[in-house]
Design a protein around this motif. Sequence first.
Motif, PDB file in Angstrom:
ATOM      1  N   SER A 194       0.592  -1.235  -0.178  1.00 53.44           N
ATOM      2  CA  SER A 194      -0.234  -0.017  -0.295  1.00 53.44           C
ATOM      3  C   SER A 194       1.334   1.137   0.125  1.00 53.44           C
ATOM      4  O   SER A 194       0.627   2.182  -0.414  1.00 53.44           O
ATOM      5  N   GLN A 195       1.567   1.280   0.563  1.00 48.03           N
ATOM      6  CA  GLN A 195       2.823   2.279   0.430  1.00 48.03           C
ATOM      7  C   GLN A 195       3.646   2.984  -0.973  1.00 48.03           C
ATOM      8  O   GLN A 195       3.170   3.775  -1.167  1.00 48.03           O
ATOM      9  N   ALA A 196       3.948   1.710  -1.092  1.00 50.52           N
ATOM     10  CA  ALA A 196       4.806   1.518  -2.696  1.00 50.52           C
ATOM     11  C   ALA A 196       3.473   2.626  -3.914  1.00 50.52           C
ATOM     12  O   ALA A 196       3.442   3.452  -4.138  1.00 50.52           O
ATOM     13  N   LEU A 197       2.049   1.673  -3.453  1.00 48.01           N
ATOM     14  CA  LEU A 197       0.967   2.325  -4.770  1.00 48.01           C
ATOM     15  C   LEU A 197       0.752   3.722  -3.955  1.00 48.01           C
ATOM     16  O   LEU A 197       0.333   4.708  -5.341  1.00 48.01           O
ATOM     17  N   ASP A 198       0.923   4.285  -2.989  1.00 48.87           N
ATOM     18  CA  ASP A 198       0.063   5.604  -2.631  1.00 48.87           C
ATOM     19  C   ASP A 198       1.255   6.402  -2.898  1.00 48.87           C
ATOM     20  O   ASP A 198       0.654   6.824  -3.352  1.00 48.87           O
ATOM     21  N   TYR A 199       2.283   6.229  -3.263  1.00 48.91           N
ATOM     22  CA  TYR A 199       3.503   7.122  -2.263  1.00 48.91           C
ATOM     23  C   TYR A 199       4.425   7.616  -4.637  1.00 48.91           C
ATOM     24  O   TYR A 199       4.376   7.807  -4.247  1.00 48.91           O
ATOM     25  N   GLY A 200       3.142   6.225  -4.977  1.00 47.14           N
ATOM     26  CA  GLY A 200       2.799   7.409  -6.792  1.00 47.14           C
ATOM     27  C   GLY A 200       4.623   5.742  -7.041  1.00 47.14           C
ATOM     28  O   GLY A 200       5.048   6.762  -8.548  1.00 47.14           O
ATOM     29  N   ALA A 201       4.814   4.859  -6.615  1.00 50.13           N
ATOM     30  CA  ALA A 201       6.545   4.219  -7.728  1.00 50.13           C
ATOM     31  C   ALA A 201       5.520   3.583  -9.063  1.00 50.13           C
ATOM     32  O   ALA A 201       4.530   2.984  -8.770  1.00 50.13           O
ATOM     33  N   LEU A 202       6.458   3.497  -9.854  1.00 50.46           N
ATOM     34  CA  LEU A 202       6.307   2.300 -10.688  1.00 50.46           C
ATOM     35  C   LEU A 202       6.450   1.263  -9.982  1.00 50.46           C
ATOM     36  O   LEU A 202       7.080   0.599 -10.217  1.00 50.46           O
ATOM     37  N   THR A 203       5.355   0.665  -9.840  1.00 53.93           N
ATOM     38  CA  THR A 203       5.495  -1.228  -9.088  1.00 53.93           C
ATOM     39  C   THR A 203       5.185  -2.451 -10.386  1.00 53.93           C
ATOM     40  O   THR A 203       3.809  -2.172 -11.069  1.00 53.93           O
ATOM     41  N   VAL A 204       6.046  -2.954 -10.440  1.00 51.78           N
ATOM     42  CA  VAL A 204       6.256  -4.079 -11.354  1.00 51.78           C
ATOM     43  C   VAL A 204       6.795  -5.402 -10.437  1.00 51.78           C
ATOM     44  O   VAL A 204       7.118  -5.422 -10.188  1.00 51.78           O
ATOM     45  N   GLN A 205       5.609  -6.106 -10.873  1.00 53.48           N
ATOM     46  CA  GLN A 205       4.725  -7.351  -9.917  1.00 53.48           C
ATOM     47  C   GLN A 205       5.475  -7.816 -10.571  1.00 53.48           C
ATOM     48  O   GLN A 205       4.272  -8.693 -11.939  1.00 53.48           O
ATOM     49  N   ILE A 206       6.309  -9.325 -10.411  1.00 60.39           N
ATOM     50  CA  ILE A 206       6.868 -10.412 -11.505  1.00 60.39           C
ATOM     51  C   ILE A 206       6.721 -11.323 -11.239  1.00 60.39           C
ATOM     52  O   ILE A 206       6.419 -12.050  -9.589  1.00 60.39           O
ATOM     53  N   ALA A 207       6.018 -12.322 -12.060  1.00 61.88           N
ATOM     54  CA  ALA A 207       5.431 -13.593 -11.063  1.00 61.88           C
ATOM     55  C   ALA A 207       6.298 -14.546 -10.996  1.00 61.88           C
ATOM     56  O   ALA A 207       7.194 -15.401 -11.935  1.00 61.88           O
ATOM     57  N   GLY A 208       6.863 -14.763  -9.144  1.00 63.29           N
ATOM     58  CA  GLY A 208       8.641 -14.994  -9.157  1.00 63.29           C
ATOM     59  C   GLY A 208       8.244 -14.664  -7.750  1.00 63.29           C
ATOM     60  O   GLY A 208       7.716 -14.369  -6.915  1.00 63.29           O
ATOM     61  N   ASP A 209       9.554 -15.038  -7.328  1.00 59.50           N
ATOM     62  CA  ASP A 209       9.883 -14.806  -4.982  1.00 59.50           C
ATOM     63  C   ASP A 209      10.719 -13.247  -5.774  1.00 59.50           C
ATOM     64  O   ASP A 209      11.397 -12.883  -6.970  1.00 59.50           O
ATOM     65  N   PHE A 210      11.184 -13.277  -4.217  1.00 64.76           N
ATOM     66  CA  PHE A 210      12.224 -11.969  -3.892  1.00 64.76           C
ATOM     67  C   PHE A 210      13.401 -12.364  -5.133  1.00 64.76           C
ATOM     68  O   PHE A 210      14.217 -11.610  -5.514  1.00 64.76           O
ATOM     69  N   ASP A 211      14.397 -13.941  -4.545  1.00 72.06           N
ATOM     70  CA  ASP A 211      15.429 -13.657  -5.337  1.00 72.06           C
ATOM     71  C   ASP A 211      15.190 -13.990  -6.722  1.00 72.06           C
ATOM     72  O   ASP A 211      16.396 -13.188  -7.339  1.00 72.06           O
TER      73      ASP A 211
END
Length: 480
Positions: A194-211
């Motif tokens: 919610s923070q990333a979205l609220d603060y206006g970042a371009l958010t890329v959700q990868i089909a995968g995990d953090f690594d």
Amino acid sequence: MLQVFQMAQSSTNKNLVFQRCIASDCGQTFDIGEALVACKACGQLLDVAYAWDHLPVPNSLREFERQWSHRNHPLAFSGVWRFRQLLPFAAEEDIVSVGEGQTLLRASDPVAKYVGLRAGHVFLQYEGMNPSGSFKDNGMTAAFTHARAIGAKRAACASTGNTSASLALYSGASRLMQAVIFIGSGKISFGKLSQALDYGALTVQIAGDFDDAMQRVQEVCAQLGIYLVNSVNPFRLEGQKAIMFRVLESLKWEVPDWIVVPGGNLGNSSAFGKAFGELHTLGLIDRIPRLAIINASGANTLYELVERRGLTWNGGRPDRSIIDKYYGELDVAGRRASTIASAIEINRPVNLIKCLRALDICHGVVRQVSDQEILDAKAQVGQGGFGCEPASAASVAGTRLLCEEGLIDRDARVVCILTGHQLKDPTATVAYHTTDKTEFERILGARGVDTASYANHAIAVDNNLDAIIRAIDRHSQGER
Ligand SMILES: *Cc1c(COP(=O)(O)O)cnc(C)c1O
Ligand SMILES: [Zn+2]
């Protein structure tokens, strides 16, 4: 002072501040005007290094206390930049600060009792009080400052949530750069997303995990020339040194016996080791505390490599074959990191080698704790007020384990770093305290959590005044 900082940035800066490869058989240096995440000669991690002899360093840490009397000056107000003489890579006019580092160190006697130490000997460092709610702001202010100094227009990171929240906040607040964040799917807690979205970042959700996200963001940054703010960025770790400066400041410059910190990508532990190494070299402290790094048992690469397979810093020549062999085994087994402590759900920590150095400098140890131990410890922290997110509580669970082992002795003074705010991951907290067995099982059962010994159950009661009063009487210990 200003003059000196400008000097550090001017034509002579090559001699005073530079980037240096941490591998002892390489040690190549690079200009601080370059955005690098690895040595161009050998690929190893880089440090920001200083020619301390030619830079103005105070004779005593107490001199920093005077900065506080200038707190109407933003750089003296910042809990990072009021120590700027200990991270003197930036010209003052380039520094990007949002007032990070207004954090607390508090003794917690309930937690001392829980871990088995004496009252007044266990301290919690609440890094959740930072503007974006985690310690990451300490590093982000430094990385942002460097990015600004070299004229970057976009900054990116892969994140389990808190780095992206921090990057998004600095980007939104400073309006200097666009934030691009990479997250794994389904892994990030709602508070952080919610923070990333609220603060206006371009958010890329990868089909995968953090690594996976970590690998992709490095490729993308290299290709598009985006400034990378993950903790492979040596400037970020300069800012995180300030967490230790503030811990010492809060302890009136008395060095504690132990610093206990959760280990994820190992940026914090690496920064802490560098901080203590430098303070000691500069003669500002006379001894170095021991460092305990705590993995979640579902993401225990550091524990496995150091405590079970004997990997060490080895004077800057760690045995890479131990690491390669282990990563090969992870691949063959298809094993992925898995823990309720999502901020440390990482199997391939990018700062592994630097962290080995920190363990060496601080005579450190590594332990692993289960999700059950993490959530029980978290409930104990919460009951003392302030609270923390699951990953942070690994430090308390780890302290308890080390006390049981007798490695931390009963008279020791211990500082546990609470890395993130309680509100970051309400799902885990509410699940722990719920009376709904199905809900408990759904969220925590799969994590091997089967009891909630310190749960604070809400009491369900009819909407009837007598019933409400009877329920309160039955459950409260208070006076009437
Ligand atoms: C990032 C993070 C960690 C892990 O820190 P590293 O420096 O990556 O080891 C731990 N706890 C929280 C809350 C975090 O955000
Ligand atoms: Zn090198």
